[in-house]
Motif scaffolding. Structure first.
Motif: not given
Length: 525
Positions: A275, A294, A297-298, A313, A316
């Motif tokens: 992160n 993104m 991370r998603f 996320t 975004q």
């Protein structure tokens, strides 16, 4: 001499000495150009900073100065707030045929500058102009940097196939030039393009090639190749990939490298570190990299059941993707390039058409000239033969007259015979052939297989037989064809219509038609 006058004189001398002559300014510009070509940019910039634009007395010097200053500002990463200088250079070089290299360079730097300013459409137009202008050059140096920038523009716009095409153009030129730095860059760029096209095997081939040439690349540029190498190693050798990516970010921060490192830390179970790296990666202005970060991370949040974080996320990610796609649609790099290529292709087609039309006209004129020359030569030859035939007739007449006078004219007769033989030798081939054809006709043969030449030879021989009749035909008729002249001759020889039909291979009723056509060409009666 009074004191005020001396002070004024001294001031004038100092003022003149401070101003550089045009030749000195031109020498300075030549020196700057040499330093730029040898990549001594700092030295070149120190000198160009000393040049006063007010001393530039010619448009040529001004155009060169503004182009050089723009080059140096761009290459040294100094701020360029306006394109006024490079616009001046472009306007000047566009109107000069002998400055193709400078024009291509000017287009290139304007394209690169406005691209950095976010004016993608204008950048593409300038870079395509640079590309087409550089095609006229024998040197490949300008072409290399143009193709490399067009690769970057297309790759960042998501036009992977076009990007691959330009990367391969760089590879071809770099291979021919044996430029190891450009080769390493080309291998890396091709690997990037293949990777984005989901062709992993092809990407791996070029990644290995770029790894072998990494030591040729300046350290500050190695970060891009190291990131690509690390990304390719994640699946097969995570530890080596980690070491490679850490080496990359030790050179300079890079969003894509942070994202790839985060993927490795996720695999090791270190979510906090992942992160931290994703947060760093999201600081980039590159919307494509932000989208990739993104997305990574998603996927991790979904896999760890962090649905609250995944929802945030995802929102975004949607906004970023929408912005990215909107930017692509607004700039529409592919359409802009295709439109430019189509215009150039149409111009080239029109140029070829114009060249073709000119060639056809020139060829037609050549045929006309050759045709009239051959006609003139034939006419001249016939005219010469007719004159010589009259002279032969005159010689024969004189011989007859001298023979009546007895032996006292033997020398004159012998001289006339020699002159006659000379003229006969000159046209013997034509007259011999005409005599042969005349004999055949008198023996009852036909003209069925005759061509135009045979009819002409017959007429020329018959001029010796009956010059007055042939001369009458030439004077009483307007350009009769050899075949129609032959018709009149055999008619003059007393042949019947039936004989003429057999000799010339005519059908019933043809004789009347021929006579009608011949009479239409009669000028005297």
């Amino acid at each position: 001499m009074n004191k005020p006058f001396l002070i004024l004189l001294l001031f004038t001398v100092i003022l003149c000495g401070c101003r550089r002559t045009p030749s000195e300014t031109s020498n300075r510009l030549s020196e700057i150009d040499s330093l730029i070509r040898h990549n001594q940019l700092d030295s070149a910039f120190r000198i160009i900073d000393m040049v006063d634009a007010g001393n530039l007395t010619s448009s040529a010097d001004s155009a060169a100065f503004f182009l050089q200053k723009t080059q140096l500002l761009y290459k040294l990463y100094k701020p360029i707030e306006s394109t006024d200088m490079i616009d001046y250079s472009i306007k000047y070089y566009e109107n000069r045929k002998g400055n193709v290299e400078q024009l291509a360079d000017a287009y290139f730097y304007k394209g690169a500058i406005v691209y950095d300013q976010g004016q993608v459409k204008d950048a593409i137009v300038c870079m395509k102009k640079a590309e087409y202008t550089a095609e006229k050059l024998a040197s490949d140096n300008i072409k290399l940097k143009i193709y490399e920038n067009l690769f970057i523009m297309n790759e960042e716009a998501g036009e992977r196939q076009l990007a691959l095409g330009y990367a391969k153009k760089v590879l071809r030129l770099a291979t021919a030039a044996k430029d190891k730095i450009q080769l390493a860059r080309a291998y890396n760029n091709i690997a990037v393009a293949y990777n984005k096209l989901n062709k992993a095997d092809s990407a791996n081939i070029y990644i290995k090639k770029s790894m072998e040439m990494l030591h040729y690349i300046p350290r500050k540029e190695q970060i891009y190749i190291l990131n690509n190498i690390g990304a390719q190693l994640i699946a097969t050798n995570p530890q080596k990939a980690k070491a490679t990516l850490l080496k990359a970010i030790s050179i300079a921060p890079m969003g894509a490298a942070y994202d790839n490192l985060a993927t490795i830390y996720v695999g090791e179970g270190d979510t906090a570190k992942a992160n931290e790296l994703w947060d760093k990666a999201l600081k980039t202005n590159d919307m494509q990299v932000r989208t990739d970060v993104m997305n990574s991370r998603f996927n991790h949040q979904c896999a760890t059941a962090d649905y609250k974080g995944a929802t945030k996320t995802a929102r975004q990610l949607i906004r970023t993707k929408d912005s990215l796609y909107m930017s692509w649609r607004e700039n529409d790099i592919r359409s802009n390039q295709m439109a430019f290529d189509n215009i150039k292709a149409r111009q080239e087609y029109e140029r070829k058409i114009e060249t073709g039309v000119f060639a056809i006209i020139l060829l037609s004129l050549s045929f006309v000239v050759v045709f009239f020359f051959l006609r003139y030569r034939t006419y001249k030859a016939k005219n010469a033969l007719a004159i010589d035939q009259r002279r032969i007739k005159d010689f024969e007449y004189q011989i007859v007259e001298f023979e009546k006078q007895g032996q006292e004219k033997e020398k004159e007769i012998e001289s006339l015979y020699r002159k006659k033989e000379i003229l006969l030798d000159k046209h013997r081939k034509t007259l011999s052939e005409g005599h042969r054809l005349y004999t055949h006709i008198m023996e009852g043969q036909t003209t069925v297989l005759w061509r135009k030449k045979e009819f002409e030879n017959f007429i020329e021989y018959y001029r010796l037989v009956d010059m007055s009749f042939v001369d009458a035909m030439d004077s009483e008729y307007d350009t009769l064809s050899p075949k129609y002249k032959f018709f009149l001759v055999v008619e003059h020889l007393g042949k019947t219509d039936k004989d003429i039909m057999r000799i010339m291979g005519l059908a019933d009723g043809s004789i009347r038609s021929i006579r009608s056509r011949i009479n239409k060409r009669r000028t005297t009666y």
